[in-house]
Design an enzyme around this catalytic site. Structure first.
Site, mmCIF file in Angstrom:
data_model
loop_
_atom_site.group_PDB
_atom_site.id
_atom_site.type_symbol
_atom_site.label_atom_id
_atom_site.label_comp_id
_atom_site.label_asym_id
_atom_site.label_seq_id
_atom_site.Cartn_x
_atom_site.Cartn_y
_atom_site.Cartn_z
ATOM 1 N N ASP A 24 5.419 -5.728 11.786
ATOM 2 C CA ASP A 24 5.829 -5.531 10.395
ATOM 3 C C ASP A 24 4.618 -5.280 9.491
ATOM 4 O O ASP A 24 3.503 -5.691 9.802
ATOM 5 C CB ASP A 24 6.605 -6.763 9.922
ATOM 6 N N ASN A 72 17.541 -1.348 10.245
ATOM 7 C CA ASN A 72 16.588 -0.369 9.706
ATOM 8 C C ASN A 72 17.227 0.991 9.393
ATOM 9 O O ASN A 72 16.614 1.834 8.737
ATOM 10 C CB ASN A 72 15.364 -0.194 10.630
HETATM 11 C C1 IPE Z 1 11.672 -6.207 11.239
HETATM 12 O O1 IPE Z 1 11.027 -5.785 10.096
HETATM 13 C C2 IPE Z 1 11.996 -5.029 12.109
HETATM 14 C C3 IPE Z 1 10.861 -4.386 12.768
HETATM 15 C C4 IPE Z 1 9.623 -4.770 12.709
HETATM 16 C C5 IPE Z 1 11.189 -3.229 13.558
HETATM 17 P P1 IPE Z 1 11.834 -5.504 8.749
HETATM 18 O O2 IPE Z 1 10.828 -5.068 7.754
HETATM 19 O O3 IPE Z 1 12.965 -4.596 9.022
HETATM 20 O O4 IPE Z 1 12.404 -6.947 8.414
HETATM 21 P P2 IPE Z 1 12.814 -7.572 7.002
HETATM 22 O O5 IPE Z 1 13.679 -6.577 6.300
HETATM 23 O O6 IPE Z 1 11.539 -7.863 6.270
HETATM 24 O O7 IPE Z 1 13.521 -8.850 7.362
HETATM 25 C C1 IPE Z 2 7.740 -2.381 10.207
HETATM 26 O O1 IPE Z 2 7.091 -2.070 9.029
HETATM 27 C C2 IPE Z 2 8.261 -1.150 10.919
HETATM 28 C C3 IPE Z 2 9.723 -1.029 10.868
HETATM 29 C C4 IPE Z 2 10.554 -1.876 10.353
HETATM 30 C C5 IPE Z 2 10.288 0.157 11.467
HETATM 31 P P1 IPE Z 2 7.888 -1.926 7.656
HETATM 32 O O2 IPE Z 2 8.276 -0.500 7.493
HETATM 33 O O3 IPE Z 2 8.980 -2.899 7.560
HETATM 34 O O4 IPE Z 2 6.740 -2.273 6.629
HETATM 35 P P2 IPE Z 2 6.890 -3.145 5.332
HETATM 36 O O5 IPE Z 2 7.415 -4.480 5.762
HETATM 37 O O6 IPE Z 2 7.837 -2.425 4.426
HETATM 38 O O7 IPE Z 2 5.504 -3.226 4.794
HETATM 39 MG MG MG Z 3 9.109 -4.806 6.891
#
Ligand code: IPE
Ligand code: IPE
Ligand code: MG
Length: 238
Positions: A24, A72
């Site tokens: 993340d 997502n």
């Molecule tokens: C979790 O991250 C999913 C992945 C890393 C693929 P998210 O960014 O989707 O999670 P939330 O929304 O902060 O819980």
């Molecule tokens: C994790 O990074 C990757 C996916 C969830 C696909 P994020 O895209 O959630 O990055 P932040 O949390 O918005 O910084």
């Molecule tokens: Mg995220």
């Protein structure tokens, strides 16, 4: 002249067989640099290659990464398309380098909503790497822990099972036959599980770091592994 040596990596083969990463912080990494979120995912994909190799160098036999959750899809199409395209590139590269990497690649999740092209790449790669049993990379893609458990129970019902045991459910999950994760690492500063490996992590250790995934490097990995190796896992006993 003083010479600085890169510290030896922490070798974990004995105490840790399965590490999982919630990768993340890609979007915030990019936004902080004035870049589009897609640039963060691209940097994240590059780092994935580095960390998978680093885990292997440390003797860790199974690595699971959370690449795309069932939730997502709620992101803008442009971002979703960008992530899918990076995943396709990753699968192509893994196919090209399979004999060098000697690593089994598996995808955990509901493949049905993915593009036909991506589904073919996944099936081909899983088949082509099935014989490399020393090291495994699981990519959680369109993965959600609740969806996975529901799917497993429905599979059991379809087989005519009327009463299930925890072992039946474990075996019917996408991870059936694999060891549970010993350690789940979440980068990016959030201290939540976000629907990842809900069943399998019953007794996993957790490590949370504020470092966004694209900046997460070997030094921090070693610090986390060293901390993990010093923990006492009691599984409810003494
Ligand atoms: C979790 O991250 C999913 C992945 C890393 C693929 P998210 O960014 O989707 O999670 P939330 O929304 O902060 O819980
Ligand atoms: C994790 O990074 C990757 C996916 C969830 C696909 P994020 O895209 O959630 O990055 P932040 O949390 O918005 O910084
Ligand atoms: Mg995220």
């Amino acid at each position: 002249m003083k010479l600085f040596h890169k510290p030896e990596p922490v070798v974990c083969g004995d105490c840790l067989s399965h590490i999982a990463f919630i990768m993340d912080g890609n979007g915030r990494w990019a936004q902080k640099r004035g870049l589009p979120r897609e640039a963060g995912h691209s940097a994240g994909a590059k780092n994935l290659r580095k960390i998978v190799t680093a885990c292997r160098d440390r003797g860790i036999r199974t690595v699971t990464v959370y690449a795309f959750s069932t939730e997502n899809w709620n992101r803008p199409k442009k971002e979703v398309d960008g992530i899918m395209s990076l995943l396709a590139d990753y699968l192509d590269e893994a196919m090209r380098d399979k004999d060098k990497n000697k690593m089994r690649v598996r995808v955990l999740g509901d493949l049905k909503p993915l593009s036909e092209d991506l589904i073919w790449k996944i099936c081909d790669l899983e088949e082509a790497t099935a014989g490399f049993t020393d090291y495994t990379l699981n990519i959680a893609l369109n993965y959600g822990g609740r969806q996975e458990i529901t799917h497993a129970v429905n599979e059991l019902i379809a087989k005519g099972v009327t009463e299930v045991t925890p072992e039946d459910i474990s075996a019917a999950l996408y991870t059936g036959g694999m060891p549970d994760p010993d350690l789940v690492v979440r980068t990016g500063g959030e201290t939540r599980v976000s629907n990842f490996l809900l069943w399998q992590s019953a007794y996993a250790e957790y490590a949370f770091t504020k470092t966004p995934w694209p900046s997460f490097g070997e030094r921090e990995l070693d610090a986390i592994l060293k901390d993990y190796c010093g923990r006492q896992r009691r599984y409810g006993g003494l």
